[in-house]
Design a protein around this motif. Structure first.
Motif, short mmCIF file in Angstrom:
data_model
loop_
_atom_site.label_atom_id
_atom_site.label_comp_id
_atom_site.label_asym_id
_atom_site.label_seq_id
_atom_site.Cartn_x
_atom_site.Cartn_y
_atom_site.Cartn_z
N LEU A 270 0.83 -1.21 0.00
CA LEU A 270 0.00 0.00 0.00
C LEU A 270 0.87 1.26 0.00
O LEU A 270 0.54 2.25 -0.68
N LEU A 271 1.95 1.24 0.78
CA LEU A 271 2.86 2.38 0.78
C LEU A 271 3.46 2.60 -0.60
O LEU A 271 3.56 3.74 -1.09
N PHE A 272 3.90 1.53 -1.23
CA PHE A 272 4.51 1.63 -2.56
C PHE A 272 3.54 2.26 -3.56
O PHE A 272 3.88 3.20 -4.29
N VAL A 273 2.30 1.75 -3.57
CA VAL A 273 1.30 2.28 -4.51
C VAL A 273 0.95 3.72 -4.15
O VAL A 273 0.83 4.58 -5.03
N GLY A 274 0.77 3.99 -2.86
CA GLY A 274 0.37 5.34 -2.45
C GLY A 274 1.39 6.39 -2.79
O GLY A 274 1.05 7.46 -3.31
N TYR A 275 2.67 6.11 -2.51
CA TYR A 275 3.69 7.12 -2.73
C TYR A 275 4.14 7.20 -4.18
O TYR A 275 4.68 8.22 -4.61
N ARG A 276 3.94 6.15 -4.95
CA ARG A 276 4.37 6.16 -6.35
C ARG A 276 3.17 6.16 -7.29
O ARG A 276 3.25 5.68 -8.41
N TRP A 277 2.08 6.72 -6.80
CA TRP A 277 0.84 6.75 -7.58
C TRP A 277 1.04 7.45 -8.92
O TRP A 277 0.58 6.96 -9.97
N SER A 278 1.72 8.59 -8.90
CA SER A 278 1.89 9.35 -10.14
C SER A 278 2.65 8.54 -11.18
O SER A 278 2.28 8.52 -12.37
N GLU A 279 3.71 7.87 -10.76
CA GLU A 279 4.49 7.09 -11.71
C GLU A 279 3.70 5.90 -12.25
O GLU A 279 3.87 5.51 -13.41
N LEU A 280 2.83 5.33 -11.42
CA LEU A 280 2.10 4.13 -11.81
C LEU A 280 0.87 4.43 -12.66
O LEU A 280 0.56 3.67 -13.59
N PHE A 281 0.18 5.52 -12.36
CA PHE A 281 -1.13 5.72 -12.97
C PHE A 281 -1.27 7.01 -13.79
O PHE A 281 -2.25 7.14 -14.52
N ASP A 282 -0.36 7.96 -13.66
CA ASP A 282 -0.45 9.16 -14.50
C ASP A 282 -0.17 8.81 -15.95
O ASP A 282 0.54 7.83 -16.22
N PRO A 283 -0.67 9.59 -16.90
CA PRO A 283 -0.38 9.32 -18.31
C PRO A 283 1.12 9.29 -18.56
O PRO A 283 1.87 10.11 -18.00
N PRO A 284 1.61 8.35 -19.35
CA PRO A 284 3.05 8.25 -19.61
C PRO A 284 3.55 9.45 -20.40
O PRO A 284 2.79 10.11 -21.12
N ALA A 285 4.84 9.72 -20.26
CA ALA A 285 5.45 10.81 -21.03
C ALA A 285 5.43 10.45 -22.51
O ALA A 285 5.57 9.29 -22.90
N GLU A 286 5.24 11.48 -23.35
CA GLU A 286 5.17 11.27 -24.79
C GLU A 286 6.38 11.95 -25.45
O GLU A 286 6.71 13.07 -25.11
N GLU A 287 6.96 11.26 -26.39
CA GLU A 287 8.13 11.79 -27.10
C GLU A 287 7.76 12.12 -28.54
O GLU A 287 6.96 11.43 -29.16
N SER A 288 8.40 13.17 -29.04
CA SER A 288 8.22 13.53 -30.45
C SER A 288 9.50 14.22 -30.93
O SER A 288 10.29 14.72 -30.11
N SER A 289 9.72 14.21 -32.22
CA SER A 289 10.89 14.87 -32.78
C SER A 289 10.73 16.38 -32.67
O SER A 289 9.64 16.91 -32.77
N ARG A 290 11.83 17.04 -32.47
CA ARG A 290 11.78 18.50 -32.32
C ARG A 290 11.72 19.15 -33.69
O ARG A 290 12.22 18.66 -34.65
#
Length: 290
Positions: A270-290
């Motif tokens: 529960l601690l792992f999920v609670g404290y790392r919620w953003s990394e686990l459930f936020d939308p992933p970073a998106e990459e594109s060419s500059r």
């Protein structure tokens, strides 16, 4: 302010900063050679760079609250430019100046990041406050690991670690951390507290077991040598009590240790999920060419 900008440029190993006196003398020499123009103009800057016999020349002008950097590429007969606002914290001003220079000199070797956050959120990258959302793309960042913190208007904070790649633009979508994530973290700490209490109970029963077993072995040894009179009420009661205490470990200690193990696993998860919620459930970073 000028000294601060000069210090920022001096820390760029790829830039050789020319003194103001040397620049003034060079412009006088250029006028003597018939090149009397405004370095702020592309063609003029290219001609001056050619007189210097350099492949690239960087020219900066402070005007109207901003620093404009212009890079003349003699071989390509082109000029690139970048602008840095001066109305910002000194540490950020130095960082933005260095990033602008890196963006001009090595556009293919640096990265960019776009932080998409609710309006009014404060965006912090690598410990430096970059401004309030919405922000324009942050260019000239070194490729590699960076840490992005977003402080939302309601006081919520989310932290993300991103890996930027050279020549790529990474878009990070920041979402406020839900109450449920904090509830999971609090519950996790509660689970660890239960695990700790159960471990204490188990340890106590194990200690009582060892002590009682030692007493019984001691009674048995002395009984065989006729040194203990089991007709004595105190001795008999002590032996009975010690025998009863041997059952405490399987009756109480075993379940206590089992409860401690289960509570520790659940609390840690529960601690792992609670404290790392953003990394686990936020939308992933998106990459594109500059």
């Amino acid at each position: 302010m000028g000294t601060l900008i000069e210090d920022a440029l001096l820390h760029q190993s790829s830039v050789t900063l020319q003194s103001r006196e040397a620049t003034s003398q060079f412009l006088d020499t250029a006028r003597g050679l018939g090149v009397d123009c405004d370095p702020g103009l592309d063609q003029c800057l290219l001609e001056l760079a050619g007189i210097c016999t350099v492949d690239q020349a960087l020219y900066g002008v402070v005007d109207d609250g901003r620093l404009t950097l212009r890079l003349a590429l003699v071989g390509g007969a082109s000029v690139r430019s970048a602008t840095v606002l001066l109305d910002q914290q000194q540490a950020l001003l130095v960082a933005r100046t260095q990033e602008a220079v890196a963006e001009l000199l090595f556009p293919a070797s640096v990265a960019a990041i776009v932080v998409d956050a609710p309006v009014g959120s404060v965006v912090v990258v690598d410990g430096l406050v970059r401004g309030v959302a919405p922000l324009p793309p942050l260019d000239g960042l070194a490729a590699g690991r960076h840490f992005v913190d977003v402080r939302f208007v309601g006081g919520n904070v989310t932290a993300r670690e991103v890996v930027l790649r050279a020549g790529q633009r990474t878009r990070v979508i920041a979402v406020p951390r839900p109450f449920g994530a904090d509830a999971l973290a609090w519950t996790g700490w509660g689970g660890l507290a239960v695990a700790g209490a159960a471990t204490v109970v188990g340890a106590v029963t194990a200690g009582v077991y060892v002590y009682a077993r030692g007493n019984l072995e001691n009674f048995s040894t002395h009984y065989a040598s006729n040194e203990v009179d089991y007709n004595d009420g105190t001795s008999r009661q002590s032996a009975v009590d010690a025998h009863d205490q041997l059952t405490d470990l399987p009756a109480y200690g075993g379940p206590a240790f089992g409860t401690a193990g289960v509570a520790a696993v659940i609390g840690g998860a529960l601690l792992f999920v609670g404290y790392r919620w953003s990394e686990l459930f936020d939308p992933p970073a998106e990459e594109s060419s500059r």
